[in-house]
Design a protein around this motif. Structure first.
Motif, short mmCIF file in Angstrom:
data_model
loop_
_atom_site.label_atom_id
_atom_site.label_comp_id
_atom_site.label_asym_id
_atom_site.label_seq_id
_atom_site.Cartn_x
_atom_site.Cartn_y
_atom_site.Cartn_z
N ALA A 59 83.82 71.47 52.92
CA ALA A 59 84.29 70.19 52.32
C ALA A 59 83.07 70.05 51.20
O ALA A 59 81.73 69.44 51.46
CB ALA A 59 84.24 69.04 53.48
N ALA A 60 83.56 70.04 50.00
CA ALA A 60 82.40 70.09 48.92
C ALA A 60 82.09 68.74 48.15
O ALA A 60 81.25 68.67 47.50
CB ALA A 60 83.14 70.87 47.66
N GLY A 61 82.91 67.71 48.70
CA GLY A 61 82.66 66.38 48.04
C GLY A 61 83.60 65.95 46.97
O GLY A 61 84.39 66.67 46.55
N VAL A 62 83.58 64.79 46.79
CA VAL A 62 84.57 64.00 45.67
C VAL A 62 84.07 64.15 44.44
O VAL A 62 83.06 63.91 44.00
CB VAL A 62 84.79 62.69 46.30
N GLY A 63 85.07 64.66 43.62
CA GLY A 63 85.04 64.39 42.31
C GLY A 63 84.78 65.91 41.63
O GLY A 63 84.32 66.73 42.45
N PRO A 64 85.05 66.27 40.44
CA PRO A 64 85.08 67.86 39.85
C PRO A 64 83.54 68.43 39.83
O PRO A 64 83.46 69.47 40.00
CB PRO A 64 85.90 67.43 38.49
N ALA A 67 82.38 68.98 43.31
CA ALA A 67 83.28 70.29 43.72
C ALA A 67 82.70 71.38 43.32
O ALA A 67 82.73 72.57 43.85
CB ALA A 67 84.65 69.87 43.70
N ALA A 68 82.63 71.47 42.06
CA ALA A 68 82.28 72.73 40.91
C ALA A 68 80.66 73.18 41.70
O ALA A 68 80.61 74.35 41.95
CB ALA A 68 81.70 72.41 39.55
N ALA A 69 79.76 72.18 41.81
CA ALA A 69 78.49 72.64 42.20
C ALA A 69 78.45 73.26 43.76
O ALA A 69 77.88 74.21 43.79
CB ALA A 69 77.55 71.37 42.31
N SER A 70 79.18 72.50 44.65
CA SER A 70 79.05 73.15 46.02
C SER A 70 79.93 74.46 46.05
O SER A 70 79.54 75.20 46.77
CB SER A 70 79.98 72.04 46.82
N SER A 163 88.78 62.39 36.86
CA SER A 163 87.56 61.72 37.59
C SER A 163 88.00 60.11 38.04
O SER A 163 87.17 59.43 38.75
CB SER A 163 86.57 61.48 36.33
N THR A 164 88.87 59.64 37.49
CA THR A 164 89.30 58.23 38.07
C THR A 164 90.77 58.17 38.44
O THR A 164 91.76 58.64 37.55
CB THR A 164 89.15 57.29 36.74
N VAL A 165 90.96 57.88 39.42
CA VAL A 165 92.39 57.87 40.26
C VAL A 165 93.38 57.16 39.54
O VAL A 165 92.93 55.93 39.37
CB VAL A 165 92.32 57.76 41.60
N THR A 166 94.50 57.56 39.15
CA THR A 166 95.50 56.64 38.65
C THR A 166 95.79 55.50 39.30
O THR A 166 96.37 55.68 40.42
CB THR A 166 96.63 57.43 38.08
N GLY A 167 95.70 54.41 38.70
CA GLY A 167 96.33 52.96 39.55
C GLY A 167 97.13 52.09 38.83
O GLY A 167 97.33 51.15 39.25
N THR A 168 97.55 52.59 37.62
CA THR A 168 98.51 51.69 36.97
C THR A 168 99.69 52.62 36.50
O THR A 168 99.64 53.79 36.19
CB THR A 168 98.04 51.23 35.64
N GLY A 186 94.64 65.20 41.67
CA GLY A 186 93.56 65.10 42.67
C GLY A 186 92.19 65.08 41.97
O GLY A 186 92.42 64.78 40.53
N MET A 187 91.26 65.11 42.57
CA MET A 187 89.83 65.02 41.80
C MET A 187 88.68 66.22 41.83
O MET A 187 87.84 66.08 41.30
CB MET A 187 89.16 63.77 42.58
N GLU A 188 89.19 67.20 42.46
CA GLU A 188 88.20 68.55 42.48
C GLU A 188 89.01 69.75 42.01
O GLU A 188 87.97 70.70 41.76
CB GLU A 188 88.04 68.48 44.05
#
Length: 249
Positions: A59-64, A67-70, A163-168, A186-188
């Motif tokens: 479980a690497a964490g949220v966001g690119p 996720a890349a670092a982990s 990096s920002t989830v689509t909401g519109t 997705g975000m990762e």
């Protein structure tokens, strides 16, 4: 914590597999499909769940970025230990574009594309590649995508990393216009793919759709159903990988 599943053993011709999710609930959904107990392995900034089935779950964490670092940390630790991974799988739930990926469906990426890395201009969005550097897309081996899709019934298409989830509705339409082949976001995925590419390891991204991409409507989210679909998908994916030749990529 020890994750448990029914007895048995799954190995793959790719060798050891690192499955990367954003959060623990996604990791646990994947773990339920694997027939082996797991132990915790502490890494800098993350904890790995190591199974007896040649699958490690992170479980690497949220966001690119995280996720890349982990993922890079896990890949480096495995290489230094003399037990490198043969495949990285980015997995989790995400939004689906309603035209091609309804809620509850699975999507496997033939292209893992970062959608918002670049520059906004008066003439529209320019990806970082048009600015003269970087990359915006990683591609999985065609044979791997085919095996994953045939095993799980997943639809094949581009999975966008944001990096920002689509909401519109406006942003959803803009993303579809720039990426006609996109089925999910997705975000990762792109962060995981960047780390895998740096280590020369093939990557696969698979998402279970929990909500439509567009206006945020929490009443329409089906997170539980998507997590169940993720478990079911990995129950079929893991054995199918036994037939995939990692040297084809």
């Amino acid at each position: 914590m020890v994750l448990q599943a029914e007895e048995g053993l799954i190995t793959t011709s790719a060798g050891r597999v690192l499955a990367v999710t954003a959060v623990p609930v996604e990791r646990d959904a994947v773990a339920r499909a694997l027939p082996a107990a797991a132990e915790e392995v502490r890494l800098p900034g993350a904890t790995l769940c190591r199974t007896a089935a040649d699958w490690d779950l992170l479980a690497a964490g949220v966001g690119p970025a995280l996720a890349a670092a982990s993922t890079a940390g896990a890949l480096t630790a495995a290489a230094l230990a003399g037990r490198p991974y043969g495949l990285v799988v980015s997995a989790g739930i995400g939004g689906g574009f309603p035209h091609g990926a309804p809620v509850g469906s699975l999507v496997v990426a033939d292209a893992i594309t970062v959608a918002d890395l670049g520059a906004e201009t008066a003439d529209g969005f320019l990806p970082v590649t048009e600015l003269g550097f970087g990359t915006v897309t990683h591609r999985s081996p065609e044979s791997l995508v085919r095996v994953a899709s045939e095993a799980t019934g997943a639809r094949i298409g581009t999975i966008l990393t944001v990096s920002t989830v689509t909401g519109t509705a406006a942003r959803a339409a803009a993303l579809r216009a720039r990426h006609p082949g996109a089925l999910a976001e997705g975000m990762e995925g792109f962060g995981v793919a960047e780390a895998a590419a740096a280590h020369g390891v093939p990557v696969l991204e698979i998402r279970a759709v929990s909500n439509p991409v567009g206006p945020r409507d929490r009443a329409a989210w089906r997170i539980g159903d998507a997590l169940a679909a993720l478990t079911e998908g990995f129950g079929k994916l893991a054995p199918a990988l036994e037939s995939w030749n990692a040297h084809e990529h």
